[in-house]
Design an enzyme around this catalytic site. Structure first.
Site, PDB file in Angstrom:
ATOM      1  N   PRO A 132      47.406  41.174  37.958  1.00 33.37           N
ATOM      2  CA  PRO A 132      46.112  41.736  37.600  1.00 33.37           C
ATOM      3  C   PRO A 132      46.299  43.043  36.821  1.00 33.37           C
ATOM      4  CG  PRO A 132      46.195  41.179  39.933  1.00 33.37           C
ATOM      5  CD  PRO A 132      47.582  41.050  39.399  1.00 33.37           C
ATOM      6  N   CYS A 133      45.598  43.177  35.749  1.00 34.84           N
ATOM      7  CA  CYS A 133      45.708  44.371  34.903  1.00 34.84           C
ATOM      8  C   CYS A 133      44.320  44.917  34.596  1.00 34.84           C
ATOM      9  CB  CYS A 133      46.451  44.043  33.614  1.00 34.84           C
ATOM     10  SG  CYS A 133      48.126  43.458  33.860  1.00 34.84           S
TER      11      CYS A 133
END
Length: 122
Positions: A80-81
């Site tokens: 996840p970014c």
């Protein structure tokens, strides 16, 4: 046999792709309970590409990696970014949800021959 480790596995899409490409995942790590249950259900139903998959339901930051083979050929995953999302708060590295650096830390620690990191726009 080419050995891989899947981080941020989700329901296993990338792990299935690497398995089809000739890698065998020694483990798939995911913290989302629903995704882990999906992987376990697919194992229980005997789906060939995941029937032997070791599912580790937990945060990649808290995993003891000592049981992971030292001769990994590949680490793959889609961390996840959110801090870099076009729809996010744009807090970059100040955002505790940033798992990109966590992925890089695991790669640096385990030193696989290669890695694949997936990110999607937005």
């Amino acid at each position: 046999m080419l050995k891989s480790l899947e981080l941020f596995a989700g329901a296993g899409g990338l792990a299935l792709g690497t398995e089809l490409a000739g890698f065998h995942a020694v483990a798939a790590i995911e913290r989302d309970r629903w995704a882990c249950e999906t992987l376990e259900e697919n194992k229980a139903r005997g789906f060939p590409l995941v029937k032997d998959l070791r599912v580790v339901c937990g945060d990649v930051r808290d995993i003891d990696y000592s049981s992971i083979p030292s001769d990994l050929d590949l680490i793959s995953g889609g961390p996840p970014c959110q801090p870099f999302s076009i729809g996010g708060k744009h807090r970059a590295f100040a955002d505790e949800r940033d798992m990109f650096s966590t992925f890089a830390d695991v790669v640096a620690r385990l030193k696989p021959r290669s890695f694949i990191i997936e990110n999607v726009k937005g």
